[in-house]
Scaffold this motif. Structure first.
Motif, PDB file in Angstrom:
ATOM      1  N   TRP A 124     -13.973 -69.076  46.787  1.00 33.76           N
ATOM      2  CA  TRP A 124     -14.477 -70.459  46.785  1.00 33.76           C
ATOM      3  C   TRP A 124     -13.454 -71.396  47.421  1.00 33.76           C
ATOM      4  N   SER A 125     -12.204 -71.247  47.024  1.00 31.55           N
ATOM      5  CA  SER A 125     -11.140 -72.083  47.569  1.00 31.55           C
ATOM      6  C   SER A 125     -10.987 -71.857  49.068  1.00 31.55           C
ATOM      7  N   HIS A 126     -11.022 -70.611  49.479  1.00 24.79           N
ATOM      8  CA  HIS A 126     -10.854 -70.290  50.889  1.00 24.79           C
ATOM      9  C   HIS A 126     -11.999 -70.874  51.714  1.00 24.79           C
ATOM     10  N   ASP A 127     -13.215 -70.774  51.182  1.00 25.46           N
ATOM     11  CA  ASP A 127     -14.364 -71.357  51.880  1.00 25.46           C
ATOM     12  C   ASP A 127     -14.265 -72.884  51.953  1.00 25.46           C
ATOM     13  N   GLU A 128     -13.827 -73.512  50.855  1.00 26.11           N
ATOM     14  CA  GLU A 128     -13.666 -74.972  50.847  1.00 26.11           C
ATOM     15  C   GLU A 128     -12.575 -75.409  51.825  1.00 26.11           C
ATOM     16  N   ALA A 129     -11.498 -74.633  51.888  1.00 30.73           N
ATOM     17  CA  ALA A 129     -10.416 -74.959  52.830  1.00 30.73           C
ATOM     18  C   ALA A 129     -10.913 -74.843  54.267  1.00 30.73           C
ATOM     19  N   ARG A 130     -11.667 -73.785  54.554  1.00 32.98           N
ATOM     20  CA  ARG A 130     -12.228 -73.631  55.905  1.00 32.98           C
ATOM     21  C   ARG A 130     -13.141 -74.799  56.244  1.00 32.98           C
ATOM     22  N   LYS A 131     -13.962 -75.194  55.281  1.00 38.74           N
ATOM     23  CA  LYS A 131     -14.879 -76.320  55.500  1.00 38.74           C
ATOM     24  C   LYS A 131     -14.100 -77.598  55.810  1.00 38.74           C
ATOM     25  N   ALA A 132     -13.102 -77.924  54.965  1.00 43.48           N
ATOM     26  CA  ALA A 132     -12.320 -79.150  55.161  1.00 43.48           C
ATOM     27  C   ALA A 132     -11.559 -79.105  56.476  1.00 43.48           C
ATOM     28  N   LEU A 133     -10.986 -77.967  56.813  1.00 44.37           N
ATOM     29  CA  LEU A 133     -10.241 -77.839  58.064  1.00 44.37           C
ATOM     30  C   LEU A 133     -11.158 -77.987  59.272  1.00 44.37           C
ATOM     31  N   GLY A 134     -12.352 -77.424  59.179  1.00 46.75           N
ATOM     32  CA  GLY A 134     -13.315 -77.551  60.263  1.00 46.75           C
ATOM     33  C   GLY A 134     -13.737 -78.989  60.486  1.00 46.75           C
ATOM     34  N   ILE A 135     -13.994 -79.698  59.395  1.00 51.12           N
ATOM     35  CA  ILE A 135     -14.366 -81.111  59.495  1.00 51.12           C
ATOM     36  C   ILE A 135     -13.190 -81.926  60.046  1.00 51.12           C
ATOM     37  N   ALA A 136     -11.964 -81.503  59.708  1.00 53.51           N
ATOM     38  CA  ALA A 136     -10.767 -82.185  60.218  1.00 53.51           C
ATOM     39  C   ALA A 136     -10.546 -81.930  61.706  1.00 53.51           C
ATOM     40  N   GLY A 137     -11.278 -80.979  62.279  1.00 48.47           N
ATOM     41  CA  GLY A 137     -11.178 -80.734  63.707  1.00 48.47           C
ATOM     42  C   GLY A 137     -10.489 -79.444  64.105  1.00 48.47           C
ATOM     43  N   ALA A 138     -10.041 -78.656  63.118  1.00 42.34           N
ATOM     44  CA  ALA A 138      -9.361 -77.403  63.435  1.00 42.34           C
ATOM     45  C   ALA A 138     -10.336 -76.379  64.005  1.00 42.34           C
ATOM     46  N   ASN A 139      -9.787 -75.430  64.727  1.00 46.31           N
ATOM     47  CA  ASN A 139     -10.548 -74.276  65.202  1.00 46.31           C
ATOM     48  C   ASN A 139     -10.439 -73.205  64.125  1.00 46.31           C
ATOM     49  N   VAL A 140     -11.336 -73.238  63.156  1.00 45.63           N
ATOM     50  CA  VAL A 140     -11.269 -72.333  62.003  1.00 45.63           C
ATOM     51  C   VAL A 140     -11.664 -70.927  62.435  1.00 45.63           C
TER      52      VAL A 140
END
Length: 193
Positions: A124-140
């Motif tokens: 769950w944490s890993h998925d939430e981190a990916r989501k937040a990073l993606g919204i922040a503009g990272a290439n997840v």
């Protein structure tokens, strides 16, 4: 050519399993992949737009942004706190997402892995981190995954570096990350073809 990877740990506890996994990753890094553990997340104040203005940005936030900008990629190694992303990691993502349009995390390749006490290993944490990073503009890098369950019991007497399953998975994560970083970038001519 050597690629640099900034390693962020979502736990501030000095003896955390995720910090141990981060140190193991540093030991296992293949030739051509330079990992650097960032130890200053605890020093960064909570994100506040009032202090994120030229001349007022806290030194710890500036240093963090510079470290993200200097890296070729970011590897996040995090536990799960109450079923979601740890606050210290969310704060780091918030600081790295600004200034909007020219943030240091923008288009930066990022992989998220880690361990947690629960039976799913922090998914769950890993998925939430990916989501937040993606919204922040990272290439997840969604395909690079590792979630180690039962961390509080599994690593009571064993360091993650002594766990063959963990080191095998971690080597695969690092190899995948290196492969992404060494892949030739698509040129606009190739994309148009």
């Amino acid at each position: 050519m050597t690629s640099s990877v900034l390693v962020l740990v979502g736990s501030l506890r000095s003896g955390s399993t995720n910090r141990q996994i981060a140190h193991t990753a540093l030991e296992l890094a293949p030739e051509g992949l330079e990992l650097r553990l960032y130890d200053g997340l605890a020093d960064i104040p909570f994100y506040n737009e009032d202090i994120d203005v030229e001349g007022s940005v806290p030194a710890a936030a500036t240093a963090f942004r510079e470290a993200v900008a200097a890296a070729d990629a970011v590897l996040v190694i995090t536990p799960e706190h109450n079923g979601t992303i740890p606050a210290v990691l969310k704060n780091a993502i918030d600081w790295s997402s600004r200034p909007f349009g020219s943030s240091p995390i923008s288009a930066k390749p990022v992989a998220v892995v880690g361990a947690a006490f629960g039976q799913y290993g922090g998914v769950w944490s890993h998925d939430e981190a990916r989501k937040a990073l993606g919204i922040a503009g990272a290439n997840v890098l969604d395909d690079i995954r590792m979630s180690v369950p039962g961390s509080m019991t599994r690593f009571v007497d064993v360091h993650p570096r002594e766990d063959v399953e963990v080191t095998t998975q971690l080597r695969a994560v690092l190899a995948d990350l290196q492969r992404v970083l060494s892949a030739p970038a698509d040129s606009s001519e190739d994309a148009a073809a």
